[in-house]
Motif scaffolding. Structure first.
Motif, PDB file in Angstrom:
ATOM      1  N   UNK A  42     -28.033 -17.291 -19.849  1.00  0.00           N
ATOM      2  CA  UNK A  42     -29.035 -18.201 -19.292  1.00  0.00           C
ATOM      3  C   UNK A  42     -30.407 -17.531 -19.191  1.00  0.00           C
ATOM      4  N   UNK A  43     -30.412 -16.205 -19.014  1.00  0.00           N
ATOM      5  CA  UNK A  43     -31.683 -15.484 -19.003  1.00  0.00           C
ATOM      6  C   UNK A  43     -32.375 -15.613 -20.358  1.00  0.00           C
ATOM      7  N   UNK A  44     -31.620 -15.477 -21.436  1.00  0.00           N
ATOM      8  CA  UNK A  44     -32.188 -15.625 -22.779  1.00  0.00           C
ATOM      9  C   UNK A  44     -32.752 -17.027 -22.991  1.00  0.00           C
ATOM     10  N   UNK A  45     -32.021 -18.040 -22.525  1.00  0.00           N
ATOM     11  CA  UNK A  45     -32.502 -19.415 -22.657  1.00  0.00           C
ATOM     12  C   UNK A  45     -33.785 -19.613 -21.859  1.00  0.00           C
ATOM     13  N   UNK A  46     -33.791 -19.116 -20.627  1.00  0.00           N
ATOM     14  CA  UNK A  46     -34.981 -19.262 -19.786  1.00  0.00           C
ATOM     15  C   UNK A  46     -36.161 -18.501 -20.383  1.00  0.00           C
ATOM     16  N   UNK A  47     -35.913 -17.286 -20.859  1.00  0.00           N
ATOM     17  CA  UNK A  47     -36.986 -16.480 -21.442  1.00  0.00           C
ATOM     18  C   UNK A  47     -37.576 -17.166 -22.668  1.00  0.00           C
ATOM     19  N   UNK A  48     -36.728 -17.816 -23.461  1.00  0.00           N
ATOM     20  CA  UNK A  48     -37.200 -18.523 -24.646  1.00  0.00           C
ATOM     21  C   UNK A  48     -38.090 -19.705 -24.258  1.00  0.00           C
TER      22      UNK A  48
END
Length: 215
Positions: A42-48
């Motif tokens: 979810x961090x990767x999704x949010x960062x994107x």
């Protein structure tokens, strides 16, 4: 100098690419991942999403500083929970400090003028990083003392380095935003490399853990 500017410019596109790769790996291996690694999906999704909105607002509104502050809260949340899930006890004191930091982050968001570059300065990213650094080091020392430290956990080893660089870079944020000099661009480049390295390690750990579970 022009070559350096091009390298820095192109390197900014590496982070969204890593976010896509990390989110894809995370979703593919989601059921096999430990809870702490599921957080990073979810961090990767949010960062994107944050990188995309930051890029758009910088073009059309002339400032993306708001998303820089918003991301600091998300980073604190995900990294702290990664560390918290590996602790066995004494979580209460860390949770209280975490809650205070969240409150301070929110206070800055509601009280800082994100459109005035001359006076813009936040301290939440640096304070968050110092807290995460202390938490990570205490966790590592605790595991070493009990002979429970897993040297294959590259993420736990890399996290203190990542947040230390964050703490140093974001402290003089106003200078980095307003001062136009080759040294400033080098600092921003170091910041980009720091994120690229850390994200790459997370992706490696997700891939490695998913691969082990398949064997």
């Amino acid at each position: 100098m022009q070559i350096l500017f091009q390298i820095i410019n192109y390197s900014t596109f590496v982070i969204p690419i890593l976010c896509i790769i990390g989110f894809t790996f995370g979703i593919y291996n989601f059921k096999k991942l430990k809870t702490e690694y599921k957080f990073f999906t979810f961090l990767f999704l949010y960062a994107l999403v944050n990188e995309t909105l930051s890029y758009v607002t910088a073009i059309y509104l002339g400032s993306n500083l708001f998303f820089m502050s918003i991301y600091s809260i998300a980073e604190l949340f995900f990294l702290y929970n990664f560390l918290r899930l590996q602790k066995e006890k004494n979580k209460k004191y860390y949770d209280i400090t975490f809650a205070i930091l969240i409150a301070f982050n929110l206070y800055e968001i509601f009280n800082v003028n994100f459109l005035n570059f001359d006076i813009f300065q936040t301290y939440s990213r640096s304070l968050n990083s110092i807290f995460l650094l202390g938490t990570a080091l205490l966790l590592i020392f605790h595991k070493l003392k009990k002979e429970e430290f897993d040297s294959s956990n590259k993420l736990l080893i890399a996290l203190p380095c990542f947040v230390t660089i964050n703490a140093i870079i974001y402290l003089p944020l106003n200078v980095l935003i307003n001062y136009k000099d080759i040294s400033v661009y080098i600092v921003w480049f170091i910041n980009i490399l720091n994120s690229i390295t850390f994200f790459s390690i997370i992706i490696y750990q997700i891939w490695k853990f998913g691969k082990i579970q398949k064997v």
